[in-house]
Motif scaffolding. Structure first.
Motif, PDB file in Angstrom:
ATOM      1  N   ALA A  94      -5.840  81.770  79.916  1.00 45.39           N
ATOM      2  CA  ALA A  94      -4.552  81.867  79.365  1.00 45.39           C
ATOM      3  C   ALA A  94      -4.674  81.637  77.910  1.00 45.39           C
ATOM      4  CB  ALA A  94      -3.572  80.754  80.032  1.00 45.39           C
ATOM      5  N   ILE A  95      -5.657  80.729  77.582  1.00 47.72           N
ATOM      6  CA  ILE A  95      -6.108  80.411  76.194  1.00 47.72           C
ATOM      7  C   ILE A  95      -6.770  81.808  75.432  1.00 47.72           C
ATOM      8  CG2 ILE A  95      -7.380  79.169  74.573  1.00 47.72           C
ATOM      9  CD1 ILE A  95      -6.966  76.976  76.586  1.00 47.72           C
ATOM     10  N   GLN A  96      -7.485  82.137  76.365  1.00 46.65           N
ATOM     11  CA  GLN A  96      -8.329  83.635  75.689  1.00 46.65           C
ATOM     12  C   GLN A  96      -7.101  84.696  75.676  1.00 46.65           C
ATOM     13  OE1 GLN A  96     -11.160  83.667  78.999  1.00 46.65           O
ATOM     14  NE2 GLN A  96     -12.797  82.734  77.549  1.00 46.65           N
ATOM     15  N   MET A  97      -6.420  84.718  76.579  1.00 51.73           N
ATOM     16  CA  MET A  97      -5.346  85.712  76.392  1.00 51.73           C
ATOM     17  C   MET A  97      -4.594  85.811  75.299  1.00 51.73           C
ATOM     18  SD  MET A  97      -2.594  87.077  79.600  1.00 51.73           S
ATOM     19  CE  MET A  97      -3.769  87.122  80.606  1.00 51.73           C
ATOM     20  N   ALA A  98      -3.976  84.512  74.999  1.00 48.64           N
ATOM     21  CA  ALA A  98      -3.163  84.144  73.954  1.00 48.64           C
ATOM     22  C   ALA A  98      -4.068  84.310  72.603  1.00 48.64           C
ATOM     23  CB  ALA A  98      -2.351  82.792  74.009  1.00 48.64           C
TER      24      ALA A  98
ATOM     25  N   VAL B  69       0.216  73.892  74.134  1.00 41.64           N
ATOM     26  CA  VAL B  69       0.067  74.460  72.669  1.00 41.64           C
ATOM     27  C   VAL B  69      -1.289  74.525  72.172  1.00 41.64           C
ATOM     28  CG1 VAL B  69       0.893  74.283  70.394  1.00 41.64           C
ATOM     29  CG2 VAL B  69       2.253  73.439  72.307  1.00 41.64           C
ATOM     30  N   PRO B  70      -2.154  75.256  72.676  1.00 38.20           N
ATOM     31  CA  PRO B  70      -3.646  75.258  72.259  1.00 38.20           C
ATOM     32  C   PRO B  70      -3.599  75.889  70.715  1.00 38.20           C
ATOM     33  CG  PRO B  70      -3.341  77.088  73.687  1.00 38.20           C
ATOM     34  CD  PRO B  70      -1.774  76.344  73.683  1.00 38.20           C
ATOM     35  N   HIS B  71      -4.727  74.904  69.993  1.00 39.34           N
ATOM     36  CA  HIS B  71      -4.900  75.478  68.724  1.00 39.34           C
ATOM     37  C   HIS B  71      -6.278  74.980  68.427  1.00 39.34           C
ATOM     38  CE1 HIS B  71      -2.826  71.539  69.015  1.00 39.34           C
ATOM     39  NE2 HIS B  71      -3.703  71.022  68.096  1.00 39.34           N
TER      40      HIS B  71
ATOM     41  N   LEU C 199       2.426  83.040  75.657  1.00 38.84           N
ATOM     42  CA  LEU C 199       2.371  83.679  77.108  1.00 38.84           C
ATOM     43  C   LEU C 199       3.590  83.106  77.920  1.00 38.84           C
ATOM     44  CD1 LEU C 199      -1.471  83.441  77.675  1.00 38.84           C
ATOM     45  CD2 LEU C 199       0.078  85.399  76.922  1.00 38.84           C
ATOM     46  N   GLN C 200       4.363  83.780  78.431  1.00 39.65           N
ATOM     47  CA  GLN C 200       5.267  83.515  79.235  1.00 39.65           C
ATOM     48  C   GLN C 200       4.692  83.652  80.804  1.00 39.65           C
ATOM     49  OE1 GLN C 200       7.904  86.187  80.959  1.00 39.65           O
ATOM     50  NE2 GLN C 200       9.718  85.020  80.210  1.00 39.65           N
ATOM     51  N   MET C 201       4.523  82.627  81.464  1.00 36.04           N
ATOM     52  CA  MET C 201       3.767  82.722  82.815  1.00 36.04           C
ATOM     53  C   MET C 201       4.767  82.061  83.930  1.00 36.04           C
ATOM     54  SD  MET C 201       0.122  81.295  81.110  1.00 36.04           S
ATOM     55  CE  MET C 201       0.573  79.550  80.933  1.00 36.04           C
TER      56      MET C 201
ATOM     57  N   LEU D 189       2.927  79.122  77.291  1.00 33.74           N
ATOM     58  CA  LEU D 189       1.484  78.654  76.627  1.00 33.74           C
ATOM     59  C   LEU D 189       1.856  79.209  75.074  1.00 33.74           C
ATOM     60  CD1 LEU D 189      -1.907  78.248  77.337  1.00 33.74           C
ATOM     61  CD2 LEU D 189      -1.610  80.093  75.411  1.00 33.74           C
ATOM     62  N   ILE D 190       1.841  78.536  74.180  1.00 36.81           N
ATOM     63  CA  ILE D 190       2.014  78.992  72.897  1.00 36.81           C
ATOM     64  C   ILE D 190       0.795  78.484  71.788  1.00 36.81           C
ATOM     65  CG2 ILE D 190       3.488  78.740  70.762  1.00 36.81           C
ATOM     66  CD1 ILE D 190       5.761  77.630  72.805  1.00 36.81           C
TER      67      ILE D 190
END
Length: 150
Positions: free
Chosen positions: A23-27, A62-64, A81-83, A97-98
Motif C-alpha cells: 500500500a505504501i509503495q503504491m501510494a 498517513v505514511p510519510h 488510496l481508497q481500499m 491510506l494518505i
C-alpha cells in the motif's frame, strides 16, 4: 512552478494491495509518477513505518518520510488510496491510506487538514464508499477552485 497538492492522478479508487508495504509503495509510486517526490522517498516512508506506525485511527494511515529525507520532496502533495477491502496495519485494518510529501510548515498543514477530515468516522466511511475522485478531492480541499490545502 508550484503543483497542486492533490489531483485526480494522485487518487486510486478501489485499490487492493495485499500488505501494508504494498500500500505504501503504491501510494508512493503515485507521488513519484506525478513528479512530487524522488523514487527514494518511497523507501523513506517504509523506513519511518518500521520505527513508528502512521496509523491515526478510524481506518486511516498517513505514511510519510523521515525528516532527514526532505531533499527527496520536489512539491508538497498527497496521494490517496481508497481500499474498501482494507489492508492490515498491524492489528488495525486500514481502508484509507494518505501518503504525505511536504516540508516543515507545508507538512504540518497537510497533516492537520487530513486529521480534521478523518477524525470523524462518518467522513472516512463516506470517503471509502466514494465512487469518484472528485468526492475525495472535495473532502480534502477547502475550496474546489483553489486546490490548495495550505
Amino acid at each position: 512552478m508550484k503543483k497542486p497538492v492533490l489531483t485526480p492522478d494522485l487518487i486510486r479508487l478501489n485499490a487492493n494491495p495485499h500488505t501494508k508495504q504494498q500500500a505504501i509503495q503504491m501510494a508512493g509510486a503515485l507521488l513519484v509518477e506525478q513528479g512530487y517526490v524522488a523514487p527514494d522517498y518511497i523507501e523513506a516512508m517504509l523506513l519511518r513505518e518500521q520505527t513508528l506506525s502512521t496509523y491515526i485511527g478510524n481506518g486511516v494511515a498517513v505514511p510519510h518520510g523521515v525528516d532527514e529525507m526532505g531533499t527527496l520532496i520536489h512539491h508538497a502533495g498527497i496521494a490517496i488510496l481508497q481500499m474498501p477491502q482494507g489492508v492490515h496495519y498491524g492489528p488495525q485494518l486500514v481502508t484509507l491510506l494518505i501518503a504525505v510529501a511536504g516540508h516543515d510548515a507545508a507538512h504540518l498543514a497537510l497533516l492537520s487538514r487530513i486529521a480534521t477530515v478523518c477524525m470523524e468516522e462518518e467522513n472516512v466511511a463516506r470517503l471509502v464508499a466514494a465512487t469518484s475522485t472528485d468526492e475525495l478531492m472535495t473532502a480534502f480541499l477547502p475550496s474546489v477552485s483553489s486546490n490548495d490545502l495550505l
